[in-house]
Design an enzyme around this catalytic site. Structure first.
Site, short mmCIF file in Angstrom:
data_model
loop_
_atom_site.label_atom_id
_atom_site.label_comp_id
_atom_site.label_asym_id
_atom_site.label_seq_id
_atom_site.Cartn_x
_atom_site.Cartn_y
_atom_site.Cartn_z
CG PHE A 76 -1.95 -0.97 1.32
CD1 PHE A 76 -3.23 -0.70 0.84
CD2 PHE A 76 -1.71 -2.21 1.89
CE1 PHE A 76 -4.23 -1.65 0.92
CE2 PHE A 76 -2.70 -3.18 1.97
CZ PHE A 76 -3.97 -2.89 1.49
CG ASP A 77 0.87 5.89 -1.66
OD1 ASP A 77 2.05 6.18 -1.39
OD2 ASP A 77 -0.04 6.73 -1.76
CG PHE A 78 0.71 5.99 4.89
CD1 PHE A 78 0.07 4.94 5.51
CD2 PHE A 78 0.83 7.20 5.55
CE1 PHE A 78 -0.47 5.09 6.79
CE2 PHE A 78 0.31 7.36 6.82
CZ PHE A 78 -0.34 6.31 7.45
CB ILE A 113 -3.14 -0.79 -3.26
CG1 ILE A 113 -3.44 -2.25 -3.56
CG2 ILE A 113 -4.41 0.02 -3.12
CD1 ILE A 113 -3.58 -3.10 -2.34
#
Length: 211
Positions: free
Chosen positions: A6-8, A159
């Site tokens: 995941f991107d944050f 994502i």
């Protein structure tokens, strides 16, 4: 699907207002009246170094430091959680899906955000700005996460809410998903041809079951 990267910012935690207000604070002080909040939307995604190199390369370090100071001081009051994000992460974790963060943000700030969300315990790996030479859209951060998790690329998905995430994932040879709640919009992300567009975080539960 065995691992989700995941991107944050803008993907798991809504930091859009924080980022825009931080840029406005720093740029208004240095360039009064020259930048609007809409202009600052373009700075969401790239690293601070990349952004400030384009704006004022001679004062790069000073501008980054001013940004970080104001951002840290106002972090907890300006960020909000995306509906269903933590609940979905918990369910994915229960299913044995391995979760990691791959971000252009510094590790300390990622961990601060995860603690605020109550989700730090769900992630076994954080790859941040501190860990790589090249940030997304270069595939290095994604490839590093794959290496550290010891998983096959075919079992991984990246994502995120920006094209940097999708391109980095594609270059690394993994599945990709854009999030419809991106501040830049679903239509913007769709032109980069991610494998999936998530309308809600819980869509991931169906995807991992079917893949």
């Amino acid at each position: 699907m065995k691992a989700l990267l995941f991107d944050f910012d803008g993907t798991l935690l809504n930091t859009n207002d924080l980022i825009i207000q931080t840029f406005m604070h720093v740029l208004e002080e240095r360039f009064p009246g020259q930048y609007s909040p809409k202009d600052c939307m373009d700075f969401i995604g790239p690293s601070l170094k990349e952004t400030f190199e384009q704006i004022i390369p001679d004062e790069l370090d000073e501008m980054i430091e001013k940004y970080r100071q104001w951002n840290l001081a106002n972090h907890d009051t300006l960020v909000t959680e995306y509906e269903g994000a933590v609940d979905t992460l918990e369910k994915l974790h229960e299913k044995g899906i391995r979760l990691a963060i791959v971000s252009t943000k510094r590790r300390a700030m990622i961990e601060k955000g995860l603690e605020l969300m109550g989700a730090k315990h769900l992630f076994e790996l954080v790859v941040g700005l501190d860990d790589v030479k090249y940030v997304k859209p270069n595939p290095e951060p994604v490839l590093l996460a794959i290496e550290k998790l010891s998983v096959n690329k075919e079992e991984v998905m990246m994502i995120g809410d920006n094209y940097h995430d999708i391109i980095a994932g594609q270059k690394a040879g993994v599945k990709t998903a854009g999030v419809a709640w991106s501040i830049k919009g679903e239509q913007f992300l769709s032109q980069f041809n991610p494998d999936y567009i998530l309308q809600h975080m819980s869509d991931l539960l169906t995807i991992v079951e079917e893949s």
